[in-house]
Design a protein around this motif. Structure first.
Motif, PDB file in Angstrom:
ATOM      1  N   PHE A 206       0.830  -1.202   0.000  1.00  0.00           N
ATOM      2  CA  PHE A 206       0.000   0.000   0.000  1.00  0.00           C
ATOM      3  C   PHE A 206       0.867   1.256   0.000  1.00  0.00           C
ATOM      4  CE2 PHE A 206      -2.104   3.283   2.586  1.00  0.00           C
ATOM      5  CZ  PHE A 206      -3.163   3.559   1.748  1.00  0.00           C
TER       6      PHE A 206
ATOM      7  N   GLU B 171       2.737   6.300  -7.187  1.00  0.00           N
ATOM      8  CA  GLU B 171       1.939   7.314  -7.885  1.00  0.00           C
ATOM      9  C   GLU B 171       2.557   8.698  -7.739  1.00  0.00           C
ATOM     10  OE1 GLU B 171       0.430   5.912  -9.892  1.00  0.00           O
ATOM     11  OE2 GLU B 171      -1.662   5.526  -9.482  1.00  0.00           O
TER      12      GLU B 171
ATOM     13  N   TRP C 134      -5.666  -7.403  -1.035  1.00  0.00           N
ATOM     14  CA  TRP C 134      -6.045  -6.992   0.322  1.00  0.00           C
ATOM     15  C   TRP C 134      -7.247  -7.785   0.791  1.00  0.00           C
ATOM     16  CZ3 TRP C 134      -5.330  -5.161   4.870  1.00  0.00           C
ATOM     17  CH2 TRP C 134      -6.322  -4.504   5.589  1.00  0.00           C
TER      18      TRP C 134
ATOM     19  N   PHE D 260       2.539   1.646  -3.302  1.00  0.00           N
ATOM     20  CA  PHE D 260       1.661   2.186  -4.332  1.00  0.00           C
ATOM     21  C   PHE D 260       1.562   3.702  -4.221  1.00  0.00           C
ATOM     22  CE2 PHE D 260      -2.585   3.428  -5.835  1.00  0.00           C
ATOM     23  CZ  PHE D 260      -2.492   2.997  -7.136  1.00  0.00           C
ATOM     24  N   LEU D 261       1.468   4.159  -2.989  1.00  0.00           N
ATOM     25  CA  LEU D 261       1.353   5.597  -2.748  1.00  0.00           C
ATOM     26  C   LEU D 261       2.577   6.333  -3.314  1.00  0.00           C
ATOM     27  CD1 LEU D 261      -0.020   6.870   0.550  1.00  0.00           C
ATOM     28  CD2 LEU D 261       1.926   8.007  -0.412  1.00  0.00           C
TER      29      LEU D 261
ATOM     30  N   VAL E  17      -3.772   2.787 -12.086  1.00  0.00           N
ATOM     31  CA  VAL E  17      -5.099   2.909 -11.476  1.00  0.00           C
ATOM     32  C   VAL E  17      -6.006   1.777 -11.945  1.00  0.00           C
ATOM     33  CG1 VAL E  17      -7.162   4.342 -11.348  1.00  0.00           C
ATOM     34  CG2 VAL E  17      -4.923   5.385 -11.123  1.00  0.00           C
TER      35      VAL E  17
ATOM     36  N   LEU F 162      -3.935  -0.934  -8.966  1.00  0.00           N
ATOM     37  CA  LEU F 162      -4.778  -0.649  -7.804  1.00  0.00           C
ATOM     38  C   LEU F 162      -5.828  -1.743  -7.612  1.00  0.00           C
ATOM     39  CD1 LEU F 162      -5.652   1.223  -5.533  1.00  0.00           C
ATOM     40  CD2 LEU F 162      -6.985   2.518  -7.165  1.00  0.00           C
ATOM     41  N   PHE F 163      -6.384  -2.187  -8.740  1.00  0.00           N
ATOM     42  CA  PHE F 163      -7.375  -3.249  -8.696  1.00  0.00           C
ATOM     43  C   PHE F 163      -6.781  -4.512  -8.067  1.00  0.00           C
ATOM     44  CE2 PHE F 163     -10.027  -6.601 -10.458  1.00  0.00           C
ATOM     45  CZ  PHE F 163     -11.282  -6.037 -10.394  1.00  0.00           C
TER      46      PHE F 163
ATOM     47  N   LEU G 299      -0.564   6.111 -15.573  1.00  0.00           N
ATOM     48  CA  LEU G 299      -1.696   6.199 -14.647  1.00  0.00           C
ATOM     49  C   LEU G 299      -2.789   5.210 -15.004  1.00  0.00           C
ATOM     50  CD1 LEU G 299      -2.065   9.971 -13.771  1.00  0.00           C
ATOM     51  CD2 LEU G 299      -1.134   8.129 -12.408  1.00  0.00           C
ATOM     52  N   THR G 300      -3.014   5.010 -16.315  1.00  0.00           N
ATOM     53  CA  THR G 300      -4.040   4.046 -16.700  1.00  0.00           C
ATOM     54  C   THR G 300      -3.688   2.665 -16.166  1.00  0.00           C
ATOM     55  OG1 THR G 300      -4.352   5.291 -18.719  1.00  0.00           O
ATOM     56  CG2 THR G 300      -5.356   3.137 -18.626  1.00  0.00           C
TER      57      THR G 300
ATOM     58  N   LEU H 211      -1.235  -6.452   3.431  1.00  0.00           N
ATOM     59  CA  LEU H 211      -0.427  -6.128   2.257  1.00  0.00           C
ATOM     60  C   LEU H 211       1.038  -6.011   2.643  1.00  0.00           C
ATOM     61  CD1 LEU H 211      -2.623  -3.500   0.369  1.00  0.00           C
ATOM     62  CD2 LEU H 211      -2.159  -5.831  -0.318  1.00  0.00           C
TER      63      LEU H 211
ATOM     64  N   LEU I  25      -4.258  -4.626  -6.165  1.00  0.00           N
ATOM     65  CA  LEU I  25      -3.929  -4.315  -4.773  1.00  0.00           C
ATOM     66  C   LEU I  25      -5.132  -4.578  -3.865  1.00  0.00           C
ATOM     67  CD1 LEU I  25      -1.468  -2.837  -3.404  1.00  0.00           C
ATOM     68  CD2 LEU I  25      -2.840  -0.783  -3.552  1.00  0.00           C
ATOM     69  N   ILE I  26      -6.287  -4.071  -4.283  1.00  0.00           N
ATOM     70  CA  ILE I  26      -7.482  -4.231  -3.455  1.00  0.00           C
ATOM     71  C   ILE I  26      -7.900  -5.695  -3.408  1.00  0.00           C
ATOM     72  CG2 ILE I  26      -9.877  -3.491  -3.143  1.00  0.00           C
ATOM     73  CD1 ILE I  26      -9.191  -0.859  -4.356  1.00  0.00           C
TER      74      ILE I  26
END
Lengths: 492, 491
Positions: B135, B142, B187, B138-139, B176, B180-181, B172-173, B193, B183-184
């Motif tokens: 997590f 970005e 999780w 990822f922050l 995100v 990110l998908f 970014l495409t 994570l 990642l969630i």
């Protein structure tokens, strides 16, 4: 004094509005409105502190007990909404003096602040009251005041925009009144919590259904849910910049709060989402709002209109969270209500800085200005990143809860759509930043300087909040989660 | 001696503060440029101190905040992270000198913001290197994307805008939409994570789901430039050369492969992936990237574009070696992060030096230039050999470990790809060196016909990094220890 805490946020602006009417000087009116808003903000902070500490506060207006008198009830949900509305108001008031002096004729400024205070009182009233009819009254107060505020825009088109909003808003309010009336006919009570208890015992007959439908449609109109959003873009685009920022960050949020209150507290999630397919309807409308709003925003050449359409999309996200009817989904709704107020407030204030300096908010006008107005566009960039939903900003937190909510239900296509839609926000925010930073300025703008500090400081206050609440979410997501659990835990 | 925990914070805070100070002193270019260099040197000091602390067995952990329940923004010292910190810290110190020299010599506009964004990008890279969980990573990932966008589009003309747009959109495409998908999803599947030795997904995600999740990560971490998510890399070459050098040979792309390596080792768990036949396809995607990008590189006449495609191919090596999954191959992947960084930054520095001194950007214009700029082209030759994998350069070592790994895993395709791509590397690098030294200079057009070397501030760094490729071959102990620790091989 502290016993009257729940009613003071409504009373203070109302009294101040009357006093403001007597003031002939613009500066004094601003001072009064500003001081009142800050006082109310302090009250809101005290209230949320109390509620989190001791649980819900109940206040009987005039000492009349609940089913007969009007009751004010503050729980985690409306304490948070109260904090958002007053907080945005407080920041906007810091900004208002210079901006309003530029856009509104001097003689009308005291009246402008009267209308602002009434709008504030109305919004806070809706938030705090526990009485359905009282809610309608405050809705009307805030709506009428906002029509006036919007009509003060420097462009004459603000008049037609305000009139259009008036027509749509009145239809919405009428629907709400009819809904309240139907429920009253069945139950004989107007108290929200009493209504909830009595509706439980009533078999779902056509009158209840009709009341439910009228209320939902009326409130959807006020919160500008697609396809009932048509009043919004022009109203936000042509209003004075201060008003755009204030209303965009608060008015639709309060309407959304009212919807949440009716759906979850009065009717109950069980009734709304299992007996009536409202979840499916909201899901479809919310996705339509997200995509249509974002798409249209991409093609706007006027920044305020672009932001207005983006609001339509963002409201879609909030309603999307509702449609999940789960704790995570509802948390996402409330968190996004909070975060979106921060981002859209900051964006509109940044655009206001721009308008103050160059008198225009069109795409052509901002070419190369990023280097001349670094603070203005810096704030726009931070809030824009938050709007797209990238870490470490508040918007990311909203997105996280929303996607988690969708995945939790196994609705992965919805999760994919949410992520896709944030890329549309990337397109319209990216367009602005690219033009501001990487395009050659036109010659006419050679001598532009940065906006005054009086405007930049409040703008950055909100932009900074976007960063802060991206990292420390105890206030936003923490309280939202608590509110969501309370709402789904059953009525009352 | 500073506490190890404080060092963690400093690794991110030093470049962050430097960024602000650089912006604040923009009015006095001399002061500012001094601060750019001293900030970088200070960061190198922190990176080195972190390594020493790690060697002494310290494993500090720093929790900053917890934005989402259970998901903390936390930093932690870990072997691979130390390696990236050292690589990025060392090369940033060199690049800072080079960047100041380059920006001055070329009279670039807006140097203050440029150096400030540069330092911010480094802060993000350090954050990525030291993240305690996916997590936090990822922050910072970005933030790195956003902080480098202004650097890519720095020139502000139509070409730079277009390049910047592609850069931002692709990165970014992918992050995100896919990362990110994933990642969630992770999780929700694992409930954590945190980077855990052995991974967190063992027994949680398997079969077809595992294949899908792997795909989401493989293509979602766009910075690793696995085809077809590599488009941003050549597009980003419109940036000033110091940016291409550091960010697209070191920080950004290395952040990408570093992330994938971390995910393979600490999220999936190499053993779990190895036991799942549904995850075996990944290595072939990487292998395809290695070969295809090399073939494309062959046909580029623009020097920086050729280097960009070579980077895509070299990143493919790291990803491929990571997905071979046996420990020895993971060591090769980690080692190649360092090896490629040192080699490629030299090549980019050289391209920038040629641009500064001779205003030439095309391979076909470089005939005879070696005699005018012997240091630059000499360094170019050494770095090329390292990327081809010829001893005595560090590139040979990483390739050696990768070959061992492929042999051990009995992946003959990977062995073949490693061989073929070595030939391809030779085919696109050596003609440049050959032309520079053994071909006649073409007809001179434009200005500066009688140029010599670029300014010393530009040439010294690239000679230094070229020397480093040889030094690392002779003394590979440091990166090797870290790589082995990451792969769980105790020496």
């Amino acid at each position: 004094m502290t016993a009257h805490l729940p009613i003071l946020p409504v009373i203070l602006p109302l009294i101040a509005a009357a006093l403001c009417l007597l003031l002939p000087w613009a500066r004094a009116a601003w001072l009064l409105a500003g001081a009142t808003t800050w006082a109310v903000f302090a009250l809101a902070a005290a209230l949320i502190h109390r509620v989190l500490d001791q649980g819900s506060l109940v206040y009987a207006l005039g000492g009349w007990p609940a089913p007969w008198g009007i009751e004010y009830r503050v729980d985690a949900l409306n304490a948070l909404v109260l904090l958002v509305v007053t907080g945005i108001g407080a920041v906007v008031m810091l900004y208002a003096r210079r901006s309003v002096e530029r856009e509104v004729p001097r003689s009308r400024i005291p009246l402008f602040y009267v209308a602002y205070l009434l709008a504030l009182a109305g919004l806070l009233g809706i938030t705090l009251t526990g009485d359905a009819f009282n809610l309608f009254v405050f809705l009307e107060i805030s709506s009428l005041a906002s029509y006036i505020l919007i009509a003060q825009g420097p462009d004459r088109r603000s008049l037609t925009a305000a009139f259009r909003y008036l027509v749509m808003g009145t239809i919405g309010a009428t629907f709400i009144l009819m809904g309240v009336g139907f429920l009253y006919m069945v139950t004989g009570t107007l108290n929200l919590y009493d209504l909830a208890a009595r509706l439980d015992g009533v078999e779902a007959n056509r009158t209840v259904r009709a009341g439910f439908a009228f209320l939902t449609v009326g409130l959807s109109l006020k919160l500008a849910l697609f396809p009932l959003h048509l009043w919004l873009p022009n109203a936000y685009a042509f209003a004075p910049n201060v008003v755009s920022a204030f209303l965009a960050a608060t008015a639709t949020k309060v309407a959304l709060y009212a919807l949440v209150r009716f759906l979850f507290t009065v009717f109950g999630a069980q009734d709304v989402f299992q007996n009536v397919p409202l979840g499916t309807v909201f899901l479809a409308l919310a996705l339509a709002a997200v995509f249509s709003g974002s798409f249209v925003a991409i093609f706007q050449d006027e920044l305020k209109r672009m932001l207005a359409y983006s609001s339509v999309a963002q409201i879609g996200y909030m309603v999307l969270g509702l449609s999940f009817a789960s704790v995570t989904g509802l948390t996402a709704t409330v968190v996004h209500l909070f975060n979106h107020a921060l981002m859209k407030g900051a964006l509109f204030l940044a655009v206001g800085c721009l308008a103050y300096r160059i008198g225009a908010t069109r795409m052509e006008a901002i070419a190369g200005l990023g280097h001349r107005m670094p603070w203005t566009f810096g704030a726009f960039a931070v809030a824009g990143v938050s709007l797209i939903g990238l870490p470490p900003t508040a918007g990311f937190i909203s997105k996280w809860y929303l996607v988690s909510g969708a995945l939790e239900l196994g609705w992965w296509p919805v999760a994919v759509l949410i992520l896709l839609a944030s890329l549309l926000a990337l397109v319209y925010i990216g367009r602005v930043l690219e033009a501001a930073y990487f395009r050659k300025p036109s010659v006419a703008e050679e001598l532009q300087a940065e906006a005054p500090v009086a405007l930049l400081a409040p703008t950055w206050l909100l932009a900074g909040a976007n960063l802060y609440f991206g990292l420390d979410t105890r206030l936003s997501a923490g309280v939202a989660g608590e509110a969501a659990r309370a709402l789904l835990g059953g009525p009352g | 001696m500073i506490e190890p925990v404080a060092l963690l914070a400093l690794a991110v805070a030093v470049p962050l503060l430097a960024s602000g100070i650089i912006l604040g002193t923009d009015r006095w270019p001399r002061v500012r440029d001094t601060l750019v260099v001293s900030g970088a040197v200070a960061l190198l000091g922190v990176a080195w101190a972190l390594f020493l602390a790690f060697r002494d067995g310290a494993r500090p952990r720093l929790e900053l905040t917890e934005p989402l329940p259970g998901l903390a923004l936390a930093l932690e010292l870990e072997a691979l992270g130390v390696l990236l910190t050292l690589v990025a810290g060392t090369l940033y110190a060199v690049t800072a000198v080079y960047a100041v020299g380059y920006m001055r010599a070329n009279g670039e506009p807006r140097q203050g913001p440029f150096h400030a964004w540069f330092a911010l990008a480094l802060a993000a890279t350090m954050g990525i290197a030291l993240s305690a969980n996916l997590f936090a990573l990822f922050l910072f990932y970005e933030v790195l994307t956003l902080a480098t966008w202004p650097l890519v589009a720095h020139h502000g003309d139509e070409k730079a805008r277009k390049g910047g747009r592609t850069y931002l959109t692709v990165l970014l495409t992918s992050s995100v939409g896919l990362f990110l998908f994933a990642l969630i999803w992770t999780w929700q599947a694992a409930g954590t994570l945190a980077f855990t030795p052995g991974g967190i997904l063992a027994g949680q995600v398997e079969g077809l789901s595992l294949a899908l999740l792997l795909a989401l990560y493989l293509f979602g971490v766009g910075k690793a430039a696995v085809m077809p998510v590599h488009r941003w890399l050549p597009a980003a070459m419109v940036a000033p050369t110091p940016v291409s050098a550091l960010l697209h040979a070191v920080a950004v792309v290395k952040a990408g492969v570093f992330t994938l390596l971390k995910i393979v080792v600490y999220i999936f768990g190499a053993e779990w992936l190895l036991s799942q036949p549904s995850a075996s396809w990944g290595v072939y995607v990487a292998a395809f990237t290695v070969v295809a990008a090399s073939v494309v590189a062959l046909r580029q006449d623009d020097l920086k574009r050729r280097l960009a495609y070579s980077t895509v191919s070299q990143l493919g090596y790291v990803v491929m070696a990571a997905l071979v999954l046996v420990p020895i191959s993971l060591v090769g992947a980690a080692l190649h992060i360092a090896a490629h960084a040192v080699g490629k930054i030299t090549l980019f520095f050289a391209a920038g030096a040629i641009h500064t001194a001779a205003h030439k950007t095309r391979v076909s214009e470089l005939g005879g230039i070696g005699w005018r700029m012997p240091w630059t082209l000499g360094a170019f030759a050494v770095a090329s050999l390292s990327l081809v994998g010829v001893p005595p350069t560090v590139g040979f070592l990483s390739k050696w470990y990768m070959l061992l790994g492929a042999w051990e895993a009995a992946l003959w395709t990977v062995l073949a790809v490693l061989t073929v791509s070595t030939l391809l590397n030779t085919a696109y690098f050596l003609p440049i060196v050959h032309a520079a030294f053994f071909r006649k200079e073409g007809p001179v057009h434009g200005e500066a016909p009688h140029h010599g070397e670029a300014p010393a501030m530009v040439v010294a760094p690239l000679v230094l990094t070229a020397a480093l490729t040889v030094v690392l071959f002779l003394f590979p102990g440091l990166p090797l220890t870290l790589a082995r620790a990451m792969a769980g091989m105790t020496s």
